[in-house]
Design an enzyme around this catalytic site. Structure first.
Site, PDB file in Angstrom:
ATOM      1  CB  SER A  47      -1.418   1.559  14.616  1.00  0.00           C
ATOM      2  OG  SER A  47      -0.185   1.879  13.496  1.00  0.00           O
ATOM      3  CG  ASP A 352      -2.883  -4.079   8.614  1.00  0.00           C
ATOM      4  OD1 ASP A 352      -1.760  -3.860   8.480  1.00  0.00           O
ATOM      5  OD2 ASP A 352      -3.491  -3.585   9.587  1.00  0.00           O
ATOM      6  CG  HIS A 355      -0.682  -1.642  11.359  1.00  0.00           C
ATOM      7  ND1 HIS A 355      -1.810  -1.672  10.681  1.00  0.00           N
ATOM      8  CD2 HIS A 355      -0.227  -0.701  11.943  1.00  0.00           C
ATOM      9  CE1 HIS A 355      -2.444  -0.620  11.036  1.00  0.00           C
ATOM     10  NE2 HIS A 355      -1.623   0.180  11.787  1.00  0.00           N
TER      11      HIS A 355
END
Ligand SMILES: *[C@@H]1O[C@H](CO)[C@@H](O)[C@H](O)[C@H]1NC(C)=O
Ligand SMILES: *[C@@H]1O[C@H](CO)[C@@H](O)[C@H](O)[C@H]1NC(C)=O
Ligand SMILES: *[C@@H]1O[C@H](CO)[C@@H](O)[C@H](O)[C@H]1NC(C)=O
Ligand SMILES: *[C@@H]1O[C@H](CO)[C@@H](O)[C@H](O)[C@H]1NC(C)=O
Length: 390
Positions: A47, A352, A355
């Site tokens: 990610s 979040d 991240h």
């Protein structure tokens, strides 16, 4: 108040100064290095560099993901751009289309094989039953191989196909970027393994990494830009779930960060070996860990605040809860609450819980692109060169 962007510009200029003085004193000016012209970028990862792979395969991260730059969810696990976006733009290249995204993609200048929740090793439990992406590094490599052979064929059809696929000569000239490993460590921690047990898996994880770099090299790739893993112990998803773990002076989990540091030590060693084995390749190891850690240890210095506290989350000391994910709606005391984001993400580090914010990603990009955190000490623009001395 001085704006944070002024401070950041000053910092990156300063790193450039260090590099300039280094260049003039150590390098023979007669054989000064030229900037590289990468016509394409091929990225593999998780990610930290996924520009839409997970979103295409599973589900789009919901609003307010994307709020800062794209003003809507854009397949990225952030409020805006990722480091890979800044890297592509720095070479005048467009954002990378995800290989898995069949809608509206343009691969002329590269492709992105990264998906959120990807690991280096074969994942033990995959989405939707488990939490990890099935597209682990070996599969991302397989997809790259398919991508290469099929785009070369498809290009020959001409017309629009020619305008959507990279040219054959782009493959050896491209920059190959990798940013993966965080989920291998995370998987171990959440599987209830002890710190020592997870630490003991590191050599095998790094083996899997090296194997894939070797295979990419053998396909003809020559320039690699390899990010190490960040300080996972500073992220709320670790801090909330491992309350008893010892904290360091920045409030990060010391043992979890020590495993990340061991991962990076072994990764750096592996990259040095690859450089020895492949004299034709330029392989740059980039210490993203140190730059990210500086955001937790000295946030004010770089124009940030509350680095451990999540911008888009809900509950507790870190504004983070396992069942209150960013963009979801939760029930608290019988009433519905939308888990939204903080007022000024540009001042925050953690988006979040897992991240980074666009502001943090931009800061890390500015620092690492200067070369101040590279081994060999080459800036991003010179990542096609084997070392800084000729
Ligand atoms: C794909 O991107 C390239 C480079 O930006 C551009 O030249 C080309 O026209 C685009 N293709 C289509 C079909 O839009
Ligand atoms: C996790 O490990 C602890 C201590 O080793 C043990 O008591 C606990 O039952 C384990 N939990 C799970 C879900 O395996
Ligand atoms: C991880 O293993 C290495 C090699 O055995 C060791 O030097 C290091 O201290 C270990 N780290 C942790 C956190 O257990
Ligand atoms: C839920 O209600 C209880 C009792 O009124 C209260 O003590 C608690 O703070 C509330 N929780 C939240 C998260 O608002």
């Amino acid at each position: 108040m001085e704006s944070p962007s002024t401070i950041r510009v000053a910092t990156s200029l300063c790193y450039f100064c260090v590099l300039l003085s280094f260049t003039t004193t150590v390098i023979d000016p007669v054989v000064a290095l030229e900037n590289c012209k990468f016509p394409a970028i091929f990225n593999l990862g998780d990610s930290n560099s996924d520009t839409g792979g997970y979103a295409a395969a599973f589900s789009q991260p919901p609003w307010p993901y994307g709020r800062t730059f794209f003003r809507m969810p854009a397949g990225r696990f952030s409020d805006g751009r990722l480091m890979i976006d800044f890297i592509a733009n720095s070479f005048g290249l467009p954002f990378l289309s995800a290989y898995l995204n069949s809608l509206g993609s343009n691969y002329t200048n590269g492709a992105n094989f990264a998906t959120a929740a990807s690991t280096i090793r074969l994942p033990t439990s995959i989405i939707p039953a488990g939490g990890l992406s099935p597209f682990y590094l070996d599969l991302q490599y397989d997809q790259f191989v398919q991508f290469k052979s099929r785009t070369l064929k498809i290009r020959k059809r001409g017309g629009v196909y020619k305008d959507l696929m990279p040219k054959e000569e782009y493959f050896p000239k491209a920059l190959y970027t990798l940013d993966i490993g965080q989920n291998d460590l995370g998987e171990g921690f959440f599987a209830n393994k002890s710190i020592q047990e997870v630490n003991a898996t590191v050599p095998d994880i790094i083996n899997g990494f090296s194997t894939n770099v070797r295979r990419i090299y053998k396909s003809g790739a020559r320039s690699f830009w390899i990010h190490n893993t960040g300080p996972i112990g500073c992220l709320a998803y670790i801090l909330v779930n491992f309350q008893a773990a010892q904290r360091d002076s920045a409030g990060c989990s010391k043992p979890h960060n020590e495993v990340a540091q061991y991962f990076n030590y072994k990764l750096k060693e592996a990259v040095a070996q690859l450089r020895k084995d492949f004299p034709l390749a330029a392989i740059t190891y980039v210490d993203v860990y140190s730059v990210k850690y500086s955001l937790f240890s000295q946030p004010k210095k770089y124009g940030f605040e509350l680095p451990l506290v999540v911008c888009c989350g809900y509950g507790g000391e870190y504004n983070y809860g396992n069942d209150a994910s960013c963009g979801s709606t939760i029930t608290v005391n019988g009433s519905q609450i939308f888990v939204g984001s903080c007022e000024r993400p540009s001042l925050r580090v953690n988006w979040d819980g897992v991240h980074y914010t666009e502001a943090a990603n931009k800061f890390v990009f500015d620092q690492i692109s200067s070369g101040a955190f590279s081994d060999p000490p080459l800036p991003l623009k010179m990542a096609c060169h084997r070392n800084a001395s000729y």
